[in-house]
Write a protein that holds these residues in place. Structure first.
Motif, PDB file in Angstrom:
ATOM      1  N   SER A  71       3.708  49.151  12.750  1.00  0.00           N
ATOM      2  CA  SER A  71       3.031  48.499  11.628  1.00  0.00           C
ATOM      3  C   SER A  71       1.529  48.627  11.738  1.00  0.00           C
ATOM      4  CB  SER A  71       3.400  47.026  11.568  1.00  0.00           C
ATOM      5  OG  SER A  71       2.851  46.372  12.688  1.00  0.00           O
ATOM      6  N   GLY A 109       0.711  37.199   7.881  1.00  0.00           N
ATOM      7  CA  GLY A 109      -0.503  37.963   7.617  1.00  0.00           C
ATOM      8  C   GLY A 109      -1.772  37.235   8.020  1.00  0.00           C
ATOM      9  N   LYS A 153      -1.958  36.278  13.468  1.00  0.00           N
ATOM     10  CA  LYS A 153      -1.401  35.746  14.722  1.00  0.00           C
ATOM     11  C   LYS A 153      -1.041  36.869  15.686  1.00  0.00           C
ATOM     12  CE  LYS A 153       2.038  33.675  12.606  1.00  0.00           C
ATOM     13  NZ  LYS A 153       1.745  34.043  11.208  1.00  0.00           N
ATOM     14  N   THR A 154      -0.270  37.845  15.202  1.00  0.00           N
ATOM     15  CA  THR A 154       0.148  38.948  16.070  1.00  0.00           C
ATOM     16  C   THR A 154      -1.059  39.722  16.573  1.00  0.00           C
ATOM     17  OG1 THR A 154       2.245  39.118  14.899  1.00  0.00           O
ATOM     18  CG2 THR A 154       1.568  41.042  16.160  1.00  0.00           C
ATOM     19  N   THR A 155      -2.012  39.955  15.688  1.00  0.00           N
ATOM     20  CA  THR A 155      -3.214  40.674  16.096  1.00  0.00           C
ATOM     21  C   THR A 155      -3.927  39.922  17.215  1.00  0.00           C
ATOM     22  OG1 THR A 155      -3.400  41.475  13.831  1.00  0.00           O
ATOM     23  CG2 THR A 155      -5.337  41.709  15.235  1.00  0.00           C
TER      24      THR A 155
END
Ligand SMILES: Nc1ncnc2c1ncn2[C@@H]1O[C@H](COP(=O)(O)OP(=O)(O)O)[C@@H](O)[C@H]1O
Ligand SMILES: [Mg+2]
Lengths: 256, 326
Positions: free
Chosen positions: A256, B52, B55-57
């Protein structure tokens, strides 16, 4: 010791994942038959019976190549899809050590292709694999697999960096086959290709295997193959750590 | 030496992506825009935000998978960019969803492989793997291939894998995503137990209730920015001075919903569809009774239950996330 164990177990696990799919099983069965057939019909014209073994061995080596090129690229790509590439990167080991088992496993897969090609050649066309140096053949083949694995590592670094590197590997496949003279003897190629061929570990690996099959001094070629492989590993390890950093900067480790 | 397990200072991350071959256009997304926080040793810290939010980043910058475009971060005092190896020895990473495991291998083979990658001494491997299978309740299923596992089993195997090397900090990125409620409850218990035994846990989720139940402190993140930070109790104060009105409706139009949002005294309004029912939640300032004017707007629409209540943490979360959007 730890490192050898990692490479051993890693290779075993990757080999297991690679050989368990239906598609892989089907290609593993069919490709050797096609290669054996092609080799026999392309080279049957030659009047020396030695050509048969040469052809079968050459076809088998081609099998090893294509599995390293498609294999190492495809395997890295598959790790990315599976999300396991990130898991390899995040482990506290140099990335080269985590990736090397992948490329060695693909080399092993090719080894199987070669054995199967020889087997089918025997079964279907009665080509008895009578090698000039049967024992040295058993030394030359692993050397060739190592050469392929190490060179595969160098290639694999490209795949870690680029999300769509499949295009690269497809364009590389044919030239490298030809350059390392697996099927076509080196002397047929134009002179300018010689220096290129000489620096590929696979050229020497292929030569060692050919020599073991049809006569010649095997050891010098094995030594050259292993020496160049070691250089490839060193270069591959450097490339990997550079490429890992680039991939973390450009966010290409995951999909992604 | 530092007392913090995790320190993030002004973390930023911009993604550049190229589209088009002939005339490539470079698109930039500012996913995280300067996020700072600290997590104490042994704390269970939640990063809560909508999809979006970044958080993951943020997690991937802390766990060395992404290099920040700005700011810096440390794990037990080790810089995530300069001391990558030291950081990696101390952290575990588990994410939700189907990825991250070798499907064609058995659960046991997956663990054996990762035990090698993490350099667990061969003598300890067998015992450690046995313990972890026990912990995540997979004993007896370990020889089956992962492709036959349920979502919940995969998630448990993932956690076992993340704990192989006894990390001091565990990063959990939406671990309960796609897992059924019972499995999710077991998972929360496992996470709580880990934190109780001294592991620092950073968990991301977009479920308020999960963060509320588990976390000592919560950072709310939206549009790449930290909107609020505190204990669940403290965050509840963001809805102080508000009253919440809940109305079940059937066939509420978007137009009417917009009108209600703009009524005098209304702060936030959300509309959630649950099967045939729509649940309208209206937050208002306490000293204005908005119920009559809301019900007036809903005239002619079939209604179910209507109830006023005190705000919950969920309402506070809505207020925090929606607050700065206007
Ligand atoms: N590799 C990427 N390339 C471009 N944009 C990305 C990439 N990964 C995430 N984004 C964008 O960054 C923003 C934050 O994403 P993410 O950190 O995944 O949020 P969360 O985990 O909170 O759902 C989103 O707008 C997302 O689309
Ligand atoms: Mg996410």
């Amino acid at each position: 010791m730890r490192v050898l164990r990692l490479i051993g177990i890693g290779t075993l696990m990757h080999f297991k994942t690679m050989s368990r799919g239906l598609f892989e099983i089907a290609t593993g069965l069919i490709v050797p038959i096609i290669q054996a057939t092609m080799a026999v019909y392309l080279l049957r014209a030659g009047d020396e019976p030695q050509n048969m073994v040469k052809a079968a061995v050459g076809a088998g080596l081609m099998g090893i190549w294509s599995s390293v090129i498609f294999g190492s690229g495809g395997a890295i790509q598959r790790q990315r899809w599976q999300g396991t590439l990130e898991m390899m990167v995040i482990a506290p080991r140099p990335l080269a050590l985590s990736v090397l088992p992948v490329t060695i496993a693909t080399g092993l897969q090719g080894l199987y292709t070669m054995a199967a090609t020889l087997g089918w050649g025997w079964l279907l066309f009665g080509i008895v694999p009578d090698f000039s140096h049967p024992l040295l053949f058993l030394v030359a083949v692993p050397a060739c697999v190592i050469g392929l694995g190490m060179f595969g590592l160098l290639l694999a670094s490209t795949f870690v960096l680029m999300r769509n590197a499949n295009a690269v590997c497809n364009t590389l496949e044919y030239p490298i086959w030809l350059l390392s003279g697996m099927l076509v003897p080196l002397t047929v190629l134009p002179d300018w290709t010689n220096p290129f061929a000489a620096i590929l570990p696979t050229t020497w690996g292929a030569r060692a295997v050919h020599e073991a099959a049809s006569g010649g001094a095997v050891w010098p070629s094995v030594a050259a193959c292993l020496a160049i492989s070691a250089a490839c590993f060193a270069a591959g390890a450097l490339m990997m750590s550079y490429v890992e950093r680039r991939a973390r900067a450009s966010a290409t480790l995951a999909l992604s | 030496m530092t007392d913090y397990a995790i320190e993030a200072a002004g973390l930023r991350r911009t993604y550049r992506s190229r589209t088009g071959w002939l005339r490539p256009k470079v698109k930039e997304v500012e996913a995280v825009k300067g996020v700072s926080f600290t997590v104490a040793k042994g704390e269970l810290f939640g990063l809560l935000g909508p999809n979006g939010a970044g958080k993951t980043t943020t997690i991937k910058m802390l766990n060395t998978l992404l290099i920040p475009t700005g700011g810096h971060a440390r794990i037990f005092g080790k810089d995530v960019v300069a001391e990558t190896r030291e950081v990696r020895q101390r952290i575990g990473y588990v994410f939700g969803g189907d990825r991250g495991l070798y499907d064609r291998l058995s659960g046991l083979d997956n663990l054996r492989y990762f035990a090698e990658l993490y350099g667990i001494p061969p003598r300890e491997q067998k015992q450690r793997i046995g313990e972890l299978l026990e912990l995540v309740n997979l004993t007896g299923r370990e020889r089956e291939r992962v492709e036959g596992y349920s979502r919940g089993m995969r998630q448990r195997l993932h956690i076992a894998r993340g704990l192989l090397h006894r990390p001091s900090v565990l990063f959990l990125d939406e671990p309960s995503i796609g897992v059924d409620p019972v499995a999710a409850r077991d998972l929360r218990r496992t996470v709580a137990d880990l934190a109780a035994t001294g592991t620092t846990v950073l968990l991301t989720t977009h479920y308020m209730a999960e963060a509320d139940e588990l976390c000592d402190r919560i950072a709310v993140i939206a549009q790449g920015e930290l909107k609020a930070l505190g204990t669940p109790e403290e965050l509840k104060h963001h809805a102080d001075g508000r009253t919440v009105l809940e109305v079940e409706a059937y066939g509420l139009e978007d137009e009417t919903f917009k009108d209600i949002k703009n009524l005098h005294g209304v702060r936030e309004a959300t509309l959630e569809t649950q099967g045939a029912v729509q649940l309208l939640t209206v937050q208002s300032v306490s000293d204005v009774d908005v119920q009559p004017s809301v019900l007036a707007r809903l005239g002619g629409i079939r209604l179910g239950r209507v109830a006023a209540r005190q705000p919950t943490l969920e309402d506070a979360y809505v207020a925090i996330v929606a607050g700065d959007r206007s």
